[in-house]
Motif scaffolding. Sequence first.
Motif, short mmCIF file in Angstrom:
data_model
loop_
_atom_site.label_atom_id
_atom_site.label_comp_id
_atom_site.label_asym_id
_atom_site.label_seq_id
_atom_site.Cartn_x
_atom_site.Cartn_y
_atom_site.Cartn_z
N ILE A 118 0.87 -1.18 0.00
CA ILE A 118 0.00 0.00 0.00
C ILE A 118 0.90 1.22 0.00
CG2 ILE A 118 -1.73 1.32 1.29
CD1 ILE A 118 -2.75 -1.34 2.42
N GLN A 119 0.54 2.23 -0.77
CA GLN A 119 1.32 3.46 -0.87
C GLN A 119 0.44 4.67 -0.59
OE1 GLN A 119 3.04 3.40 -4.82
NE2 GLN A 119 3.95 1.37 -4.51
N PHE A 120 1.05 5.70 -0.02
CA PHE A 120 0.35 6.97 0.18
C PHE A 120 1.32 8.11 0.01
CE2 PHE A 120 1.97 5.89 4.39
CZ PHE A 120 2.35 7.11 4.95
N ARG A 121 0.76 9.29 -0.22
CA ARG A 121 1.55 10.51 -0.32
C ARG A 121 1.31 11.35 0.92
NH1 ARG A 121 0.06 12.94 -6.17
NH2 ARG A 121 1.32 14.65 -5.34
N SER A 122 2.36 12.06 1.35
CA SER A 122 2.26 12.89 2.55
C SER A 122 2.83 14.27 2.22
CB SER A 122 3.05 12.25 3.70
OG SER A 122 3.07 13.07 4.84
N ASP A 123 2.00 15.29 2.29
CA ASP A 123 2.49 16.66 2.09
C ASP A 123 3.01 17.22 3.40
OD1 ASP A 123 2.00 16.64 -0.58
OD2 ASP A 123 0.32 18.05 -0.54
N ASP A 124 3.96 18.15 3.32
CA ASP A 124 4.61 18.63 4.54
C ASP A 124 3.76 19.61 5.33
OD1 ASP A 124 4.79 20.93 2.98
OD2 ASP A 124 6.95 20.79 2.68
N ASP A 125 2.56 19.95 4.83
CA ASP A 125 1.69 20.85 5.58
C ASP A 125 0.33 20.22 5.89
OD1 ASP A 125 0.74 20.84 2.99
OD2 ASP A 125 0.43 23.01 2.87
N ASP A 126 0.22 18.90 5.73
CA ASP A 126 -1.04 18.20 5.97
C ASP A 126 -0.92 17.28 7.18
OD1 ASP A 126 -2.10 19.39 3.73
OD2 ASP A 126 -1.86 17.63 2.45
N ALA A 127 -2.06 16.98 7.78
CA ALA A 127 -2.13 15.98 8.83
C ALA A 127 -3.16 14.93 8.44
CB ALA A 127 -2.52 16.62 10.17
#
Length: 268
Positions: A118-127
């Motif tokens: 499973i893969q996901f993306r994480s932005d540096d200003d999101d929770a």
Amino acid sequence: MQIIGLCRFSYPAIGGFQVDHDTIDQRIAYLYGDDRLEERFRLFEAVALPCLRAQTDPDFELIIVVGDQLPRRHLDRLHDLIADLPQARIHAEPPRPQREVMKEILNRARRDPDAPCIQFRSDDDDAVAIDYIARLRRAARDSDALIRQHKAVAFDWNKGYIAEYGPHGIQMAETFRPFDVAGLGMWVRGGCKLTIMNFAHNKINRFMPSISFDDPRMFIRGHNGWNDSRQKTPRKIDLDPIGFEHAEIFRDRFAVDLETVARVFGRA
């Protein structure tokens, strides 16, 4: 099942930005500008990292991609911020076409390419919610009959919040944003080299079966002056000061603490 997250921390990709630059040197100067990077670091510290530390299922990996020319003082600061997050590691790359390099990084991160992940993306200003990893894993398990028939399946939680942060605290609003970066994951069959970075996040449902969940609220999207999507066509969003009830939700569900935000953004 291996779960891999990808975070681009001011990586100077060739392409992949809505803000255009004539040269890669101009892009690097923009991304590494003091004011911009300071805001990104504060958002990373107060918003993006606490929720990952607090995951109820800690069995995941986070690859933080930076440019190989990120100044040493900023690289050291980044290492300090993730020192207590063993799931995270920093990967430095020279400027390259965005999708090409991100797909390569994700596929290299698979411990067993013949096993699903499973893969996901994480932005540096999101929770994301503290049960995000657990719910990704559960979604794949609950969708067993579907995933056995396809190379990839997307899982999307489409409700959350949007928020601005500053020395006086948090302003926020509820939001409905299907197939946004935050709250979106993708199951990939073993032996398949597709990645979540093969697709524009808001078009992923055109290319694979996609399951949307309307409950619970799964993300807090950052709204700030350096959002790439706001540079060309700024959108006015009405936000209100956070109240007691939502302050508790932000703290308990997303590990975003009002006092921590005020302290981090109040630093000179």
